[in-house]
Design an enzyme around this catalytic site. Sequence first.
Site, PDB file in Angstrom:
ATOM      1  N   SER A   1       0.806  -1.217   0.000  1.00 33.85           N
ATOM      2  CA  SER A   1       0.000   0.000   0.000  1.00 33.85           C
ATOM      3  C   SER A   1       0.838   1.266   0.000  1.00 33.85           C
ATOM      4  O   SER A   1       2.056   1.239  -0.110  1.00 33.85           O
ATOM      5  CB  SER A   1      -0.965   0.040   1.186  1.00 33.85           C
ATOM      6  OG  SER A   1      -0.252   0.267   2.392  1.00 33.85           O
TER       7      SER A   1
ATOM      8  N   TYR B   1      -3.130   0.607  -3.153  1.00 37.60           N
ATOM      9  CA  TYR B   1      -4.258   1.143  -2.399  1.00 37.60           C
ATOM     10  C   TYR B   1      -3.716   2.047  -1.305  1.00 37.60           C
ATOM     11  O   TYR B   1      -2.542   1.965  -0.925  1.00 37.60           O
ATOM     12  CB  TYR B   1      -5.142   0.026  -1.831  1.00 37.60           C
ATOM     13  CG  TYR B   1      -4.421  -0.924  -0.906  1.00 37.60           C
ATOM     14  CD1 TYR B   1      -4.399  -0.708   0.474  1.00 37.60           C
ATOM     15  CD2 TYR B   1      -3.760  -2.046  -1.393  1.00 37.60           C
ATOM     16  CE1 TYR B   1      -3.740  -1.571   1.327  1.00 37.60           C
ATOM     17  CE2 TYR B   1      -3.096  -2.915  -0.552  1.00 37.60           C
ATOM     18  CZ  TYR B   1      -3.096  -2.676   0.813  1.00 37.60           C
ATOM     19  OH  TYR B   1      -2.434  -3.524   1.654  1.00 37.60           O
TER      20      TYR B   1
ATOM     21  N   ALA C   1       5.987  -3.776  -2.124  1.00 40.81           N
ATOM     22  CA  ALA C   1       6.620  -3.744  -3.447  1.00 40.81           C
ATOM     23  C   ALA C   1       6.735  -2.330  -4.001  1.00 40.81           C
ATOM     24  O   ALA C   1       7.680  -2.019  -4.738  1.00 40.81           O
ATOM     25  CB  ALA C   1       5.839  -4.625  -4.416  1.00 40.81           C
ATOM     26  N   ALA C   2       5.813  -1.446  -3.632  1.00 47.91           N
ATOM     27  CA  ALA C   2       5.867  -0.056  -4.111  1.00 47.91           C
ATOM     28  C   ALA C   2       7.147   0.644  -3.673  1.00 47.91           C
ATOM     29  O   ALA C   2       7.596   1.590  -4.329  1.00 47.91           O
ATOM     30  CB  ALA C   2       4.651   0.719  -3.620  1.00 47.91           C
TER      31      ALA C   2
END
EC number: 4.1.1.11
Length: 124
Positions: A25, A58, A74-75
Amino acid sequence: MLREMLKSKIHRLTVTDADLHYEGSLSLDEYLMELADLKPFEKIDVYNINNGARFQTYVIPAPRYSGEVKLNGAAARLGHKGDLIIIASYAQYTEEELENYAPKLIFVNEKNQPVEVKESTEVK
């Protein structure tokens, strides 16, 4: 027919942190979420101005008025502390709703504090 249109955009946010080992997120100051009409766990697009990366995730609330913009999971591979990003959300509108349509546009300073909030379809 429904058309997918920009619902809200927060322009030139500064990433304050990145946590690769968080579940996922983007953590965003709760006040900015309210200004942009974003709900917890709502899908957002993120555009990294520094490196050109574009991704979906999100949003989850960070403490109100903290200025926090943290890439999680992962972002965190797609941006670093200090990077400038744009957050966009989209919604579907009927033709009738589009007659009064205007996306919410939020502009922030280097501390992620809102300096301008408007609803406009004006294109510069």
